[in-house]
Enzyme design. Structure first.
Site: not given
Ligand code: PGA
Length: 253
Positions: A10-11, A95, A165, A232-233
Site C-alpha cells: 500500500w506504500k 523506491e 520488480e 502496488g497501485g
Molecule cells: P505498482 O507497484 O503495482 O503500483 O507498479 C508495485 C510495487 O512497487 O511494489
C-alpha cells in the site's frame, strides 16, 4: 507444491481507518481462495498494528525494517519490533533503493535481521530502464542477489521470497511482458541455485511486481516461473486486488 503468494504493497497511502476498512474488505473477498493462495497486506507502518488486529485470516507485512534490533535510531522501526505484529517484510524495494539510497549491502543486513526475528523477507530486485537498454539486466540482478543474499543460510533462503520488480514497470508505467518476466525469474533461480543448491531453489518463492492489475495478472500467473505477485497501485482497490487473488487461485497448477 508451493502456495501462490499475492502481496499488496500500500506504500505511503491510506489513513489508519481506511487501512483497516480495506483490509477487512480484502479479507472477506479473498477468504475462499486462501487454501491455495497466501495473501499478505503491507500497510504503512502507522496502520500495521491496527490492520493486524482487524483481520484474522491474512498475515500482515511491513514495507521496510531497520537491521539493528534496538537503539538510538530516530525514526526507524527494527525487524525485532515489526516482528511483534507482522509476518513479512518488503526489503530493498526500488523506491527504497532509488529515493533513500539503499545499497545491496544494506539489503543484505535487513534481510538477515528479518530472518533473525521471524519475519519472511520479500527481497526486491530489478533493473532501471537505462540498465535494460544497455543490456545490463542480468548483471544487475546478479549483483543485487550476490550481495543481497550473502548473509543468508540455505535454511533462511528456503523461506525467503524474491520479487522481480523492474524499476521501469513500477507505478503505472509499462508492464513487463510475460517473456521478460520469465527470463528474469530464470536468472534469479539460477543465482539462488548456484548460491544455495538445488534443494533450496525449489522452496523459495519468486514474484513479479510492476503495474500488475486484474487484467494482466492472469498472464503472469500462467507462467511456470511465477509463484505470485507484488501489487502496488491495484492493491488499494479491493475489487481489483481480490480479482488478482482470484486469478492466482484459478491459475494454480
Ligand atoms: P505498482 O507497484 O503495482 O503500483 O507498479 C508495485 C510495487 O512497487 O511494489
Amino acid at each position: 507444491m508451493r502456495n501462490k503468494l499475492i502481496v499488496g504493497n500500500w506504500k505511503m497511502n491510506l489513513s489508519v481507518a481506511e487501512s483497516t476498512d480495506l483490509a477487512a474488505r480484502v479479507e472477506k473477498g479473498v477468504a475462499k481462495h486462501l487454501g491455495s493462495v497466501d495473501v499478505v497486506l503491507c500497510p504503512a507502518f502507522i496502520a500495521v498494528a491496527s490492520v493486524a488486529k482487524a483481520i484474522k485470516k491474512l498475515p500482515v507485512g511491513v514495507q521496510n525494517v531497520y537491521f539493528t534490533d534496538h537503539g538510538a535510531f530516530t525514526g526507524e522501526v527494527s525487524a525485532a519490533q515489526a516482528g511483534e505484529v507482522a509476518s513479512y517484510a518488503i526489503v530493498g524495494h526500488s523506491e527504497r533503493r532509488h529515493l533513500f539510497g539503499e545499497t545491496n549491502e544494506l539489503v543484505a543486513r535487513k534481510a538477515a535481521a528479518c530472518l533473525r526475528n521471524g519475519l519472511t523477507p520479500i527481497i526486491c530486485v530489478g533493473e532501471t530502464q537505462h540498465e535494460r537498454e544497455d543490456g545490463e539486466t542480468k548483471q544487475v540482478i546478479n549483483d543485487q542477489l550476490a550481495t543481497g543474499l550473502t548473509m543468508l543460510t540455505a535454511e533462511d533462503m528456503a523461506k525467503t521470497v524474491i520479487a522481480y520488480e523492474p524499476v521501469w514497470a513500477i507505478g503505472g508505467g509499462d508492464h513487463a511482458s510475460p517473456e521478460q518476466v520469465a527470463k528474469a525469474l530464470t536468472v534469479i533461480r539460477g543465482v539462488v541455485r548456484e548460491m544455495f543448491g538445488e534443494e533450496t531453489v525449489g522452496s523459495s518463492r519468486l514474484l513479479y511486481g510492476g503495474s500488475v492489475d486484474a487484467d494482466s495478472a492472469g498472464a503472469y500467473m500462467g507462467l511456470e516461473e511465477v509463484d505470485g505477485l507484488l501489487v502496488g497501485g491495484a492493491s488499494l482497490n479491493d475489487h481489483e486486488f481480490n480479482a488478482i487473488v482470484k486469478k492466482a487461485s484459478d491459475g494454480k497448477k
